[in-house]
Write a protein that holds these residues in place. Structure first.
Motif, short mmCIF file in Angstrom:
data_model
loop_
_atom_site.label_atom_id
_atom_site.label_comp_id
_atom_site.label_asym_id
_atom_site.label_seq_id
_atom_site.Cartn_x
_atom_site.Cartn_y
_atom_site.Cartn_z
N HIS A 120 0.84 -1.19 0.00
CA HIS A 120 0.00 0.00 0.00
C HIS A 120 0.88 1.25 0.00
CE1 HIS A 120 -2.97 2.98 1.28
NE2 HIS A 120 -3.92 2.08 1.01
N PRO A 121 0.51 2.30 -0.78
CA PRO A 121 1.34 3.51 -0.86
C PRO A 121 1.62 4.17 0.49
CG PRO A 121 -0.32 3.51 -2.58
CD PRO A 121 -0.63 2.34 -1.70
N LEU A 122 0.68 4.09 1.44
CA LEU A 122 0.89 4.74 2.72
C LEU A 122 2.01 4.09 3.53
CD1 LEU A 122 -2.77 5.47 3.93
CD2 LEU A 122 -1.11 7.09 3.00
N LEU A 123 2.41 2.90 3.17
CA LEU A 123 3.49 2.24 3.90
C LEU A 123 4.84 2.90 3.65
CD1 LEU A 123 2.50 -1.52 3.39
CD2 LEU A 123 2.17 -0.09 5.41
N ALA A 124 4.90 3.74 2.62
CA ALA A 124 6.15 4.46 2.34
C ALA A 124 6.35 5.63 3.28
CB ALA A 124 6.17 4.93 0.89
N LEU A 125 5.29 6.02 4.00
CA LEU A 125 5.38 7.16 4.91
C LEU A 125 5.90 6.70 6.27
CD1 LEU A 125 1.99 8.94 4.11
CD2 LEU A 125 4.25 9.42 3.15
N PRO A 126 6.59 7.60 7.00
CA PRO A 126 7.10 7.23 8.31
C PRO A 126 5.98 7.17 9.35
CG PRO A 126 7.56 9.53 7.89
CD PRO A 126 6.97 8.98 6.62
N ASP A 127 6.24 6.45 10.42
CA ASP A 127 5.33 6.46 11.57
C ASP A 127 5.59 7.70 12.42
OD1 ASP A 127 3.86 4.11 11.17
OD2 ASP A 127 5.47 2.88 11.99
N PRO A 128 4.59 8.18 13.16
CA PRO A 128 3.21 7.69 13.20
C PRO A 128 2.41 8.22 12.00
CG PRO A 128 3.44 9.50 14.73
CD PRO A 128 4.81 9.24 14.18
N LEU A 129 1.41 7.46 11.61
CA LEU A 129 0.60 7.80 10.43
C LEU A 129 -0.62 8.61 10.86
CD1 LEU A 129 0.61 6.99 7.34
CD2 LEU A 129 -1.09 5.26 7.99
N PRO A 130 -0.83 9.80 10.30
CA PRO A 130 -2.05 10.55 10.64
C PRO A 130 -3.29 9.79 10.16
CG PRO A 130 -0.42 11.98 9.63
CD PRO A 130 0.08 10.57 9.43
N LEU A 131 -4.24 9.65 11.03
CA LEU A 131 -5.46 8.91 10.68
C LEU A 131 -6.19 9.56 9.51
CD1 LEU A 131 -7.50 6.67 11.19
CD2 LEU A 131 -8.49 8.05 13.02
N ALA A 132 -6.08 10.88 9.38
CA ALA A 132 -6.78 11.59 8.29
C ALA A 132 -6.37 11.08 6.92
CB ALA A 132 -6.52 13.09 8.39
N LEU A 133 -5.19 10.46 6.81
CA LEU A 133 -4.74 9.94 5.51
C LEU A 133 -5.56 8.74 5.05
CD1 LEU A 133 -0.85 10.19 5.85
CD2 LEU A 133 -2.43 11.76 4.70
N LEU A 134 -6.37 8.19 5.95
CA LEU A 134 -7.22 7.06 5.58
C LEU A 134 -8.62 7.51 5.16
CD1 LEU A 134 -6.38 4.47 8.41
CD2 LEU A 134 -5.32 4.72 6.17
N ALA A 135 -8.83 8.81 5.08
CA ALA A 135 -10.18 9.33 4.81
C ALA A 135 -10.76 8.81 3.51
CB ALA A 135 -10.14 10.86 4.81
N ASP A 136 -9.93 8.64 2.49
CA ASP A 136 -10.43 8.21 1.18
C ASP A 136 -10.28 6.71 0.96
OD1 ASP A 136 -11.12 10.84 0.48
OD2 ASP A 136 -9.06 11.26 -0.20
N GLU A 137 -9.85 6.00 1.97
CA GLU A 137 -9.65 4.57 1.84
C GLU A 137 -10.94 3.79 2.08
OE1 GLU A 137 -6.89 3.01 0.95
OE2 GLU A 137 -5.63 4.81 0.87
N ALA A 138 -11.08 2.67 1.39
CA ALA A 138 -12.20 1.77 1.64
C ALA A 138 -11.95 1.05 2.96
CB ALA A 138 -12.33 0.77 0.51
N MET A 139 -12.83 1.27 3.92
CA MET A 139 -12.61 0.76 5.28
C MET A 139 -13.39 -0.55 5.50
SD MET A 139 -10.85 2.08 7.94
CE MET A 139 -11.03 3.88 7.90
N LEU A 140 -12.73 -1.51 6.11
CA LEU A 140 -13.37 -2.76 6.50
C LEU A 140 -13.76 -2.64 7.96
CD1 LEU A 140 -10.73 -5.00 4.76
CD2 LEU A 140 -13.11 -4.81 4.05
N MET A 141 -15.06 -2.71 8.24
CA MET A 141 -15.57 -2.40 9.57
C MET A 141 -16.24 -3.61 10.21
SD MET A 141 -15.08 1.01 9.88
CE MET A 141 -16.33 1.64 11.00
N LEU A 142 -16.16 -3.66 11.53
CA LEU A 142 -16.94 -4.62 12.28
C LEU A 142 -18.34 -4.05 12.52
CD1 LEU A 142 -14.41 -5.72 15.05
CD2 LEU A 142 -15.14 -7.06 13.09
N PRO A 143 -19.40 -4.84 12.37
CA PRO A 143 -20.74 -4.34 12.68
C PRO A 143 -20.83 -3.91 14.14
CG PRO A 143 -20.85 -6.46 11.56
CD PRO A 143 -19.42 -6.24 11.92
#
Length: 319
Positions: free
Chosen positions: A176-199
């Motif tokens: 995944h492209p975000l893995l090229a970024l250093p930690d910690p990862l801002p959560l806002a970068l996942l805003a456009d990602e397809a999220m897998l959620m628990l009901p």
């Protein structure tokens, strides 16, 4: 439980399995006339004919065939009940049934089970993996004695003892492209990602924490799919079907194809708690409570029971 009925069902099972009254009577240590009388009494009580004699012996009728599976279960349950009563009369402790969420299987469950076994070596321990909602229901119905689940508030008669804090991690498919970024990862970068959620029905407090974290980061999670378990989340992530927010405990599973990233903050998740039913509080509860106090010291900012930081597969150390 009507033990007279159960005993007669056992006689019925013996005849059905032997296919012959004489062989069944010998197996049961009875003479044939009392066995026949017991079967007749059972048929009268149930109002159906259970057995029929033929040229090749005795076999169940259609009604008897339909009743056989339930009769076997009842006989097994009665046998287990009598065996447990014998154990208790002998001074042994009752078995302990534990419900456990997937994310606690590797971190919280092993030391607790080992400690219980050390304290009560003659006590049998049964563990059932289930989600938080099912674990709460199992506690209410008295099917388990204690549970390791994810919740942060008591709901009478269910009481909880938090075992520590936990944090959310980003679970990303390898490459995944975000893995090229250093930690910690801002959560806002996942805003456009397809999220897998628990009901939310599976773990309300945990689902609410994930959604609240996304809202605090300025977006509503775009759920591409609801999955039935935390393990399914990781499987779908590995397949490249989306990303997920998971507890740090899930990273201990080290699934292939999944990389974990620490999120900026860090972002607190609902931690694992020991739960029990105050209306069905047996000897397992005080024992477990006395043990977890020493096993899981609740250090602020660190998940209970977490060993010194070590690498996460494809990512940085745990917060």
């Amino acid at each position: 439980m009507d033990f007279r009925l159960v005993r007669r069902l056992g006689h019925f099972l013996a005849v059905a399995e032997e296919g012959h009254f004489g062989r069944a009577a010998a197996r049961l240590g009875l003479s044939q006339p009392p066995l026949t009388a017991q079967i007749q009494a059972l048929e009268k009580e149930l109002g159906v004919r259970l057995l029929e004699r033929g040229g090749r012996g005795t076999r169940p009728t259609r009604a008897g065939e339909a009743l056989l599976p339930l009769a076997r279960r009842l006989a097994e349950d009665a046998g287990a009940l009598e065996a447990l009563a014998r154990e208790l009369r002998a001074g042994r402790h009752a078995p302990i049934a534990i419900a456990c969420v997937t994310s606690a299987l590797l971190e919280e469950l092993p030391p607790l089970v080992r400690a219980i076994s050390a304290a009560r070596p003659e006590t049998a321990i049964a563990v059932r993996e289930m989600d938080t909602a099912d674990a709460l229901e199992a506690l209410r119905r008295g099917e388990v004695d204690i549970a390791l689940l994810r919740d942060d508030r008591a709901r009478p008669p269910i009481r909880i003892h938090p075992l520590g804090e936990d944090h959310l991690l980003a679970a990303l498919p390898e490459g995944h492209p975000l893995l090229a970024l250093p930690d910690p990862l801002p959560l806002a970068l996942l805003a456009d990602e397809a999220m897998l959620m628990l009901p939310r029905s599976i773990s309300p407090a945990y689902a609410d924490a994930m959604v609240a974290a996304c809202h605090a980061a300025g977006f509503a999670p775009r759920a591409v799919r609801e999955v039935g378990s935390a393990m399914a989340q990781l499987g779908f992530v590995a397949a490249g079907l989306g990303v997920a927010l998971v507890s740090s405990g899930m990273a201990r599973l080290r699934p292939p194809g999944v990389a974990f990233r620490v999120l900026a903050g860090p972002i607190r998740a609902v931690g694992v708690a020991l739960a029990w039913n105050a209306e069905r509080e047996g000897e397992a509860v005080p024992l477990a409570l006395s043990l977890v106090e020493g096993l899981f010291p609740r250090t602020p900012g660190k998940p209970a029971g977490t060993p010194p930081s070590r690498g996460i597969p494809g990512g940085a150390d745990l917060p």
